[in-house]
Scaffold this active site. Structure first.
Site, PDB file in Angstrom:
ATOM      1  N   GLU A 168       2.043   3.206  -4.869  1.00  0.00           N
ATOM      2  CA  GLU A 168       1.742   2.293  -5.971  1.00  0.00           C
ATOM      3  C   GLU A 168       0.942   2.907  -7.115  1.00  0.00           C
ATOM      4  O   GLU A 168      -0.226   2.562  -7.327  1.00  0.00           O
ATOM      5  CB  GLU A 168       0.986   1.065  -5.439  1.00  0.00           C
ATOM      6  CG  GLU A 168       1.770   0.278  -4.419  1.00  0.00           C
ATOM      7  CD  GLU A 168       1.111  -1.052  -4.068  1.00  0.00           C
ATOM      8  OE1 GLU A 168      -0.053  -1.256  -4.454  1.00  0.00           O
ATOM      9  OE2 GLU A 168       1.756  -1.876  -3.411  1.00  0.00           O
ATOM     10  N   GLU A 356       6.304  -2.065   1.949  1.00  0.00           N
ATOM     11  CA  GLU A 356       5.170  -2.938   2.279  1.00  0.00           C
ATOM     12  C   GLU A 356       5.523  -4.381   1.956  1.00  0.00           C
ATOM     13  O   GLU A 356       6.110  -4.660   0.909  1.00  0.00           O
ATOM     14  CB  GLU A 356       3.910  -2.615   1.463  1.00  0.00           C
ATOM     15  CG  GLU A 356       3.149  -1.414   1.927  1.00  0.00           C
ATOM     16  CD  GLU A 356       1.853  -1.220   1.130  1.00  0.00           C
ATOM     17  OE1 GLU A 356       1.293  -2.200   0.599  1.00  0.00           O
ATOM     18  OE2 GLU A 356       1.404  -0.059   1.044  1.00  0.00           O
TER      19      GLU A 356
HETATM   20  C1  BGC Z   1      -1.552  -1.384  -1.007  1.00  0.00           C
HETATM   21  C2  BGC Z   1      -2.311  -1.516   0.284  1.00  0.00           C
HETATM   22  C3  BGC Z   1      -3.032  -2.859   0.282  1.00  0.00           C
HETATM   23  C4  BGC Z   1      -2.003  -3.957   0.208  1.00  0.00           C
HETATM   24  C5  BGC Z   1      -2.582  -5.369   0.232  1.00  0.00           C
HETATM   25  C6  BGC Z   1      -0.904  -2.636  -1.512  1.00  0.00           C
HETATM   26  O1  BGC Z   1      -1.260  -2.792  -2.833  1.00  0.00           O
HETATM   27  O2  BGC Z   1      -0.653  -0.307  -0.917  1.00  0.00           O
HETATM   28  O3  BGC Z   1      -3.184  -0.438   0.418  1.00  0.00           O
HETATM   29  O4  BGC Z   1      -3.879  -3.009   1.371  1.00  0.00           O
HETATM   30  O5  BGC Z   1      -1.242  -3.839  -0.955  1.00  0.00           O
HETATM   31  O6  BGC Z   1      -3.402  -5.597  -0.858  1.00  0.00           O
END
Ligand code: BGC
Length: 458
Positions: A168, A356
């Site tokens: 990101e 993610e």
């Molecule tokens: C990030 C993580 C973070 C998650 C939840 C993403 O922006 O890669 O490190 O914990 O979102 O906020």
């Protein structure tokens, strides 16, 4: 419609994601140098309750039991990041063998357990020694980073074949260099643009480094993305939404695809040219093997005279009175579908992976169990949206849950819990939540784990 794992096909990749600073702890063990986060968390009032990640989930010492847990949960793919300052305590110069040894042990055990490692090379923890030399603002960071990447690939590339260059870039450059709410706490447009340009160069340069060493490896990078919608059909809100889209979704993918930076909608972004050299525009392009997308919500945008540079602001979920997670993000699984369609629409886009997705909700332990229906609902409904996009032809190859363990959530400290597994930070006890158990059953294709994707217009 009942959804099970089979609906995605046998080659669909399922996994979970973590990041070094959020789980490892052992912040100064065995020669590790400090990162910008180790320093930032010690400043007053930067992090919720002045918490830090010196210990976090103690994963550095508990990786064996945590990988065994992954195995018990039937999770076949594990995305984790390497802490740059464990490998190079000063960012460059002498390699710390103990750091190499740790990741060797981690990778070897994963493979032994038939878990495929997916390695992120940069999840926000720049070595502090490099910050003292300008960090992401210094163009030399591209050389420092490529050296570090080369070292990782030389040591681990015989067993790791899936690499992600950055996690990101929008978030670490905007939060860390424009708003100053993440490490290293710098502010201002020029800092953001310099950091952003150097990060964008690193995306392409480092991918080429990996490919030169292991041409058959699969190389990608990851982007945060939010589905954006105008608050009203008024022209001003539509224009504001287009501007937010540039920053939230388009800024890093477009130069990577060879389209240059999207500066038409926000003229002031042209100031990035100040940091560019002759062949940079060409060098920003790289044919990745996949693009990792990370989505958590949608944003509703309206025009605002008071916001400098973009005249656009986010209308918070709270203001809109819609259900939210513990991060105050709207619970909106449909965002995943829109995002997948949006990225698929780019010409020549490589295959997509959801690297993610997840949700934080308050968890309570009752009789050593954690029942988390809201997280379970969110995950199932988002997975249903992935399937919907896939069935409409989107080339989406996998889905990774954020995250395995409750962990250190950056500026929010330990308050938001995203894990499939609950962590008691006093004892380091792990308890698999009901969402984690469901994911394990789903991955085993147990019939009890089937669900219906039936919320709001799915
Ligand atoms: C990030 C993580 C973070 C998650 C939840 C993403 O922006 O890669 O490190 O914990 O979102 O906020």
């Amino acid at each position: 419609m009942h959804i099970n794992k089979e609906a995605f096909g046998s080659d669909f990749l399922w996994g979970v994601s973590t990041a070094a600073y959020q789980i490892e702890g052992a912040h100064d063990a065995h020669g590790k140098g400090p990162s910008i986060w180790d320093i930032f968390v010690k400043k007053r009032n930067k992090i919720f309750n002045n918490q830090h990640a010196d210990m976090a989930c103690d994963f550095y010492n508990r990786y064996i039991e945590d990988l065994e847990l992954l195995h018990r949960l039937n999770i076949p793919n594990y995305r984790f990041s390497i802490a740059w300052s464990r490998i190079y305590p000063d960012g460059i110069g002498a390699v710390n063998q103990a750091g190499i040894d740790f990741y060797n042990r981690l990778i070897d055990l994963a493979l032994e357990l038939e878990i495929t490692p997916w390695v992120t090379l940069y999840h926000w923890d720049l070595p502090y020694a490099l910050e003292l030399r300008g960090g992401w603002l210094n163009r030399e960071v591209t050389q420092w980073f490529c050296q570090y990447v080369k070292t990782c690939v030389q040591h681990f590339g015989d067993r790791v074949s899936h690499w992600m260059v950055l996690n990101e870039p929008t978030v670490f450059t905007a939060a860390g260099y424009f708003f100053g709410i993440h490490a290293p706490g710098k502010k201002g447009l020029d800092n953001f643009l310099a950091a952003a340009h150097h990060a964008a160069l690193c995306q392409a340069y480092a991918a080429a480094v990996i490919k030169s060493l292991y041409p058959n490896s699969s190389v990608g990078t990851t982007f945060s993305c939010s589905h954006v919608e105008p608050y009203s059909p008024r022209q001003k809100d539509i224009v504001a939404t287009q501007k937010a889209d540039v920053l939230l979704n388009r800024f890093f993918i477009e130069p990577l695809l060879g389209m240059g930076y999207p500066t038409k909608e926000i003229k002031v972004l042209r100031r990035i040219e100040k940091f560019m050299q002759q062949h940079d525009e060409r060098d920003l392009q790289f044919n990745m093997d996949f693009i990792g997308l990370q989505n958590y919500t949608r944003e509703v945008i309206r025009h605002s005279y008071f916001v400098p540079f973009i005249n656009a602001k986010i209308v918070s979920a709270k203001k809109r009175k819609v259900p939210t997670t513990a991060m105050q993000w709207e619970v909106y699984p449909e965002a995943m579908y829109h995002i997948l369609k949006k990225f698929q629409a780019y010409p020549n886009i490589p295959p997509l992976l959801i690297t993610e997705n997840g949700a934080a909700f308050p968890d309570t332990v009752v009789h050593n169990q954690v029942d988390d229906p809201k997280r379970l609902f969110y995950l199932q409904q988002t997975i249903a949206q992935v399937l919907k996009a896939k069935e409409e032809g989107v080339q989406v190859k996998g889905y990774f849950v954020w995250t395995l363990l409750d962990n250190f959530e950056w500026a929010e400290g330990y308050a938001p819990r995203f894990g499939l597994v609950y962590v008691d930070f006093n004892t380091q006890q792990r308890i698999v939540k009901s969402s984690g158990q469901w994911y394990a059953d789903f991955l085993k294709n147990d019939s009890s784990s089937q669900f219906t994707g039936s919320v709001r217009n799915i």
